[in-house]
Structure formats: structure tokens, C-alpha cells
Design a protein around this motif. Structure first.
Motif, mmCIF file in Angstrom:
data_model
loop_
_atom_site.group_PDB
_atom_site.id
_atom_site.type_symbol
_atom_site.label_atom_id
_atom_site.label_comp_id
_atom_site.label_asym_id
_atom_site.label_seq_id
_atom_site.Cartn_x
_atom_site.Cartn_y
_atom_site.Cartn_z
ATOM 1 N N ILE A 102 13.851 14.680 -17.315
ATOM 2 C CA ILE A 102 13.552 13.251 -17.405
ATOM 3 C C ILE A 102 12.517 12.897 -16.342
ATOM 4 C CG2 ILE A 102 14.512 10.925 -17.230
ATOM 5 C CD1 ILE A 102 17.301 12.347 -17.837
ATOM 6 N N ALA A 103 11.375 12.377 -16.773
ATOM 7 C CA ALA A 103 10.340 11.950 -15.838
ATOM 8 C C ALA A 103 10.530 10.478 -15.490
ATOM 9 C CB ALA A 103 8.960 12.165 -16.445
ATOM 10 N N VAL A 104 10.293 10.149 -14.222
ATOM 11 C CA VAL A 104 10.285 8.755 -13.776
ATOM 12 C C VAL A 104 8.865 8.458 -13.317
ATOM 13 C CG1 VAL A 104 11.249 7.045 -12.206
ATOM 14 C CG2 VAL A 104 12.705 8.885 -13.083
ATOM 15 N N GLY A 105 8.193 7.538 -14.026
ATOM 16 C CA GLY A 105 6.789 7.282 -13.748
ATOM 17 C C GLY A 105 6.481 5.805 -13.652
ATOM 18 N N SER A 106 5.237 5.518 -13.238
ATOM 19 C CA SER A 106 4.752 4.133 -13.168
ATOM 20 C C SER A 106 3.247 4.171 -13.300
ATOM 21 C CB SER A 106 5.142 3.481 -11.841
ATOM 22 O OG SER A 106 4.509 4.144 -10.765
ATOM 23 N N GLY A 107 2.670 3.052 -13.653
ATOM 24 C CA GLY A 107 1.219 3.002 -13.773
ATOM 25 C C GLY A 107 0.520 2.828 -12.445
ATOM 26 N N LYS A 108 1.263 2.402 -11.405
ATOM 27 C CA LYS A 108 0.656 2.153 -10.097
ATOM 28 C C LYS A 108 1.668 2.463 -8.998
ATOM 29 C CE LYS A 108 0.541 -1.925 -8.389
ATOM 30 N NZ LYS A 108 0.155 -3.312 -8.068
ATOM 31 N N GLY A 109 1.179 2.570 -7.779
ATOM 32 C CA GLY A 109 2.061 2.824 -6.654
ATOM 33 C C GLY A 109 2.695 1.545 -6.135
ATOM 34 N N GLY A 110 3.684 1.699 -5.270
ATOM 35 C CA GLY A 110 4.287 0.546 -4.610
ATOM 36 C C GLY A 110 5.320 -0.202 -5.411
ATOM 37 N N VAL A 111 5.791 0.376 -6.521
ATOM 38 C CA VAL A 111 6.776 -0.331 -7.348
ATOM 39 C C VAL A 111 8.197 0.202 -7.125
ATOM 40 C CG1 VAL A 111 5.052 -0.858 -9.098
ATOM 41 C CG2 VAL A 111 6.478 1.174 -9.365
ATOM 42 N N GLY A 112 8.349 1.169 -6.216
ATOM 43 C CA GLY A 112 9.686 1.694 -5.942
ATOM 44 C C GLY A 112 10.112 2.786 -6.904
ATOM 45 N N LYS A 113 9.142 3.490 -7.480
ATOM 46 C CA LYS A 113 9.437 4.540 -8.452
ATOM 47 C C LYS A 113 10.287 5.661 -7.853
ATOM 48 C CE LYS A 113 5.998 7.112 -8.873
ATOM 49 N NZ LYS A 113 6.563 8.060 -7.856
ATOM 50 N N SER A 114 9.926 6.122 -6.645
ATOM 51 C CA SER A 114 10.687 7.205 -6.015
ATOM 52 C C SER A 114 12.109 6.760 -5.682
ATOM 53 C CB SER A 114 9.980 7.685 -4.740
ATOM 54 O OG SER A 114 8.744 8.290 -5.050
ATOM 55 N N THR A 115 12.264 5.507 -5.258
ATOM 56 C CA THR A 115 13.598 4.970 -4.982
ATOM 57 C C THR A 115 14.459 5.005 -6.238
ATOM 58 O OG1 THR A 115 12.811 3.528 -3.220
ATOM 59 C CG2 THR A 115 14.868 2.901 -4.278
ATOM 60 N N VAL A 116 13.874 4.601 -7.368
ATOM 61 C CA VAL A 116 14.611 4.623 -8.632
ATOM 62 C C VAL A 116 14.965 6.060 -9.018
ATOM 63 C CG1 VAL A 116 14.466 4.116 -11.105
ATOM 64 C CG2 VAL A 116 13.629 2.452 -9.439
ATOM 65 N N ALA A 117 14.004 6.977 -8.894
ATOM 66 C CA ALA A 117 14.245 8.381 -9.258
ATOM 67 C C ALA A 117 15.366 8.983 -8.419
ATOM 68 C CB ALA A 117 12.965 9.193 -9.097
ATOM 69 N N VAL A 118 15.308 8.750 -7.101
ATOM 70 C CA VAL A 118 16.319 9.311 -6.196
ATOM 71 C C VAL A 118 17.705 8.771 -6.528
ATOM 72 C CG1 VAL A 118 17.142 9.246 -3.803
ATOM 73 C CG2 VAL A 118 14.769 9.874 -4.289
ATOM 74 N N ASN A 119 17.811 7.477 -6.723
ATOM 75 C CA ASN A 119 19.128 6.883 -6.957
ATOM 76 C C ASN A 119 19.688 7.215 -8.340
ATOM 77 O OD1 ASN A 119 20.171 4.976 -4.646
ATOM 78 N ND2 ASN A 119 17.938 4.763 -4.682
ATOM 79 N N ILE A 120 18.819 7.350 -9.348
ATOM 80 C CA ILE A 120 19.292 7.829 -10.654
ATOM 81 C C ILE A 120 19.858 9.233 -10.517
ATOM 82 C CG2 ILE A 120 18.492 8.656 -12.905
ATOM 83 C CD1 ILE A 120 16.701 6.251 -13.116
#
Length: 359
Positions: A102-120
Motif C-alpha cells: 500500500i502506497a501513501v502519497g501526496s501531490g505536494k510536501g507538507g501535508v503530513g503524508k509520512s505521519t499518516v503512513a507511520v500511524n497507519i
């Protein structure tokens, strides 16, 4: 005289219980295992499709009620277990099975993507699943800091051994370079690094590999989709219009790569103030609008919470640091929805390749 209980009668009762996500009954789905009858006592195991099943309580309640309705049954000994289905995709670089990626992505930085990936990833591991987390954000590998990890274990021959934290396995370029060293990558180098994270890491068998992608629609996402067939992608956005435009580009990139979109997450949705009011710092409703416009599932909203930042800086994901906070509850709910959607896709056969037999 007490009426004799038969397996047929019990299975007939259980065949009336529907799995809410798959819309089929538990018997048809082969989710009832080890059925035994001892006089007026019935024991069995319900084998869920994910340990993070969001409707576990509903299934358990309806199953127990169904069996207790069988004439002669006085008690039910029911165990809840899980067996995560494989999505059927061939992952040639990986020597041991990764059932779902499962990939967790975003179109831009600074939206908390890594935080969401880690907590999922942490939420799925807490549920009992075998989880790996690949920090493919090669340019800004923040996952080690968020998990409180500063080194990898010694390698096993030519294989890297992933670090372990909070019940999951993790690999990151941040653990392979000196702190502060600039990471300057050209396309071929980046492709090689991602392929090594798959083929040269001793992942073991995983139910879920969560991949934290770099922001944008560049080489890393393309390389990953080519090297690791994905079960699906989660898109993280903010409510504001600029973020939505970028998230839409990321979403369309995955569609172009024929990666299923599992859903959209709206991060930093609102701030609850001490007086009970709510402030929409980045606007409101944007994630839901994007989901509606693109016919994509909306997975949920995550509120702004300073403890998310505190936990990220100190290696304590909010799922574990403040497990009863609104943000942690929202993230846990999102993880369960992602797991459920992956199971539905795997069992519906949508991921199976078409095979043409030529005689």
C-alpha cells in the motif's frame, strides 16, 4: 429430551450472517473454522480477512446471536482470528510473500503524508498484522525520527535486516547515510535504491507493506510502481484548494499507472479550541469534495493536534503516545478502512491478472 445439535443446523444459522464489507455470508466465505459441538456447547473460530477489521464487533455480535438461536444451544465459545488474503500480484524482487503493498502519497510536501503512513502502519501492527514500512521518501527520509530509530541491525550476509519499532519492520535511507548528509539523486540512482529496498532487505512474510512515497509525481513513484505491484494507494491532502490541486495530480498519476485508489485522507482538517469552538485553519470540506469529484472513497479527517508533532519529534506516534485522542482515533479508523478495502479487493478477484490460453 434435549434436541441434538447438528453441524448442519449451526452452519445454516451462520449462513444468515453477512460479512458487512464483502456482502456474502460467513459460511460461503469459508470464515467459519474448527466447528465443534459438545452436548449443548458450540465452539468455532471466525477467520476475519484482516485483524484490523473495522466491523469486528458487529460480526462477533451477530455471529453469537445466530448460533444461540439454534434450538438446544446453551453456550457459545467463539474465537476471532484472521488470515489476510493475498492480492494475487507477483512481486518478483521479494523472496518471501508480501500479501499486500500500500502506497501513501501526496501531490505536494507538507501535508503530513509520512505521519499518516507511520500511524497507519503502527495501527495495523497493533491489531496483530505482520507489517513492514518502507520509507521511499528518498529526498527527505523522516520515518526513523518518527519511530525513534537511529540504526539498522547488523546485516545477514548480503541482506539488510530492517529495524523494528512498535511491532513493525522498517527500512529507510535515513538509516544508511550520515545525519545531515544531502541526498542528491538522479533517476537511475533512485530507481536502484528503491529496488534494493525490496530485493536486498530481509522483510520476511508480511500481511501489509506500507510505502511512504516522496511528495509529487516524480521518478520515485514511477520506479516503485514498476518494481513493486501495488494493492492500492492512499492520497493525503489538506482541505485548502492549492493542496487539493496537487493531490488531484497525485491521484491521476496512480490511475495512469493503473494503481487502485484506496481513498483520500484529509489531514489537518480543523483545530478544536479550548472554548469548544472549531477553527478551520486550512479551509473545510476539500478532501470530501475531491473524493466526490473523482468518485474516490473518502477515508476520514484528521484534526490538528500539537501532540502529533511532539510525538513525531520524539519517536512516539500519536497512535501509541495519545491513543485516546481524536487524532489517534481518526488514524486508527482510517487504518481499519484501508485494511478492509484491501481485503475486499483481494477477495473480489479484481487484482487477478487475465490469462489468455492459446491452443
Amino acid at each position: 429430551m434435549t434436541e441434538k445439535i447438528t453441524q448442519e443446523a449451526v452452519l445454516a444459522a451462520l449462513s444468515k450472517v453477512q460479512e458487512p464489507e464483502l456482502h456474502q455470508d460467513l459460511v460461503t466465505l469459508n470464515m467459519i473454522r474448527n466447528l465443534e459441538i459438545d452436548k449443548d456447547k458450540v465452539s468455532f473460530t471466525v477467520m476475519l480477512t484482516t485483524p484490523a477489521c473495522p466491523l469486528r464487533g458487529q460480526i462477533e455480535k451477530e455471529t453469537r446471536e445466530a448460533v444461540m438461536s439454534v434450538p438446544g444451544v446453551k453456550s457459545v465459545d467463539m474465537k476471532m482470528d484472521s488470515d489476510v488474503p493475498n492480492d494475487g500480484r507477483m512481486r518478483g524482487l521479494v523472496t518471501t510473500p508480501i500479501r499486500n503493498a500500500i502506497a501513501v502519497g501526496s501531490g505536494k510536501g507538507g501535508v503530513g503524508k509520512s505521519t499518516v503512513a507511520v500511524n497507519i502502519a503502527v495501527a495495523l501492527a497493533q491489531s496483530g498484522a505482520r507489517v513492514g514500512l518502507m520509507d521511499a521518501d528518498i529526498y527527505g527520509p523522516n520515518v526513523p525520527t518518527m519511530l525513534g530509530v537511529d540504526r539498522l541491525p547488523p546485516p545477514n550476509g548480503k541482506k539488510l535486516i530492517p529495524a523494528q519499532a512498535y511491532g513493525l519492520k522498517m527500512i529507510s535511507m535515513g538509516l544508511l547515510v550520515k545525519p545531515g548528509q544531502p541526498l542528491i539523486w538522479r533517476g537511475p540512482m533512485l530507481n536502484s535504491a528503491i529496488r534494493q529496498f525490496l530485493g536486498d532487505v530481509e522483510w520476511g512474510e508480511l500481511d501489509y507493506l506500507i510505502v511512504d512515497l516522496p511528495p509529487g509525481t516524480g521518478d520515485a513513484s514511477l520506479s516503485l510502481a514498476q518494481a513493486l505491484p501495488l494493492s492500492g494507494a492512499v492520497i493525503v491532502t489538506l482541505p485548502q484548494a492549492v493542496s487539493l490541486e496537487d493531490a488531484s495530480r497525485g491521484l491521476n498519476m496512480f490511475k495512469t499507472l493503473e494503481v487502485p485508489i484506496l481513498g483520500i485522507v484529509e489531514n489537518m482538517s480543523y483545530l478544536d479550541l479550548p472554548d469548544g469552538t472549531r477553527m478551520d485553519i486550512f479551509g473545510t470540506g476539500g478532501g470530501e469534495r475531491l473524493a466526490e469529484e473523482t468518485d474516490t472513497p473518502f477515508l476520514g479527517k484528521i484534526p490538528i493536534d500539537p501532540t502529533i508533532r511532539e510525538g513525531g519529534d520524539t519517536g512516539k506516534p500519536i497512535i501509541t503516545y495519545k491513543p485516546d485522542s481524536p487524532a489517534a482515533i481518526a488514524l486508527r479508523d482510517i487504518a481499519q478502512k484501508v485494511a478492509a478495502r484491501v481485503s475486499v479487493a483481494a477477495l473480489s478477484g479484481g487484482s487477478q491478472p487475465e490469462i489468455n490460453i492459446v491452443e
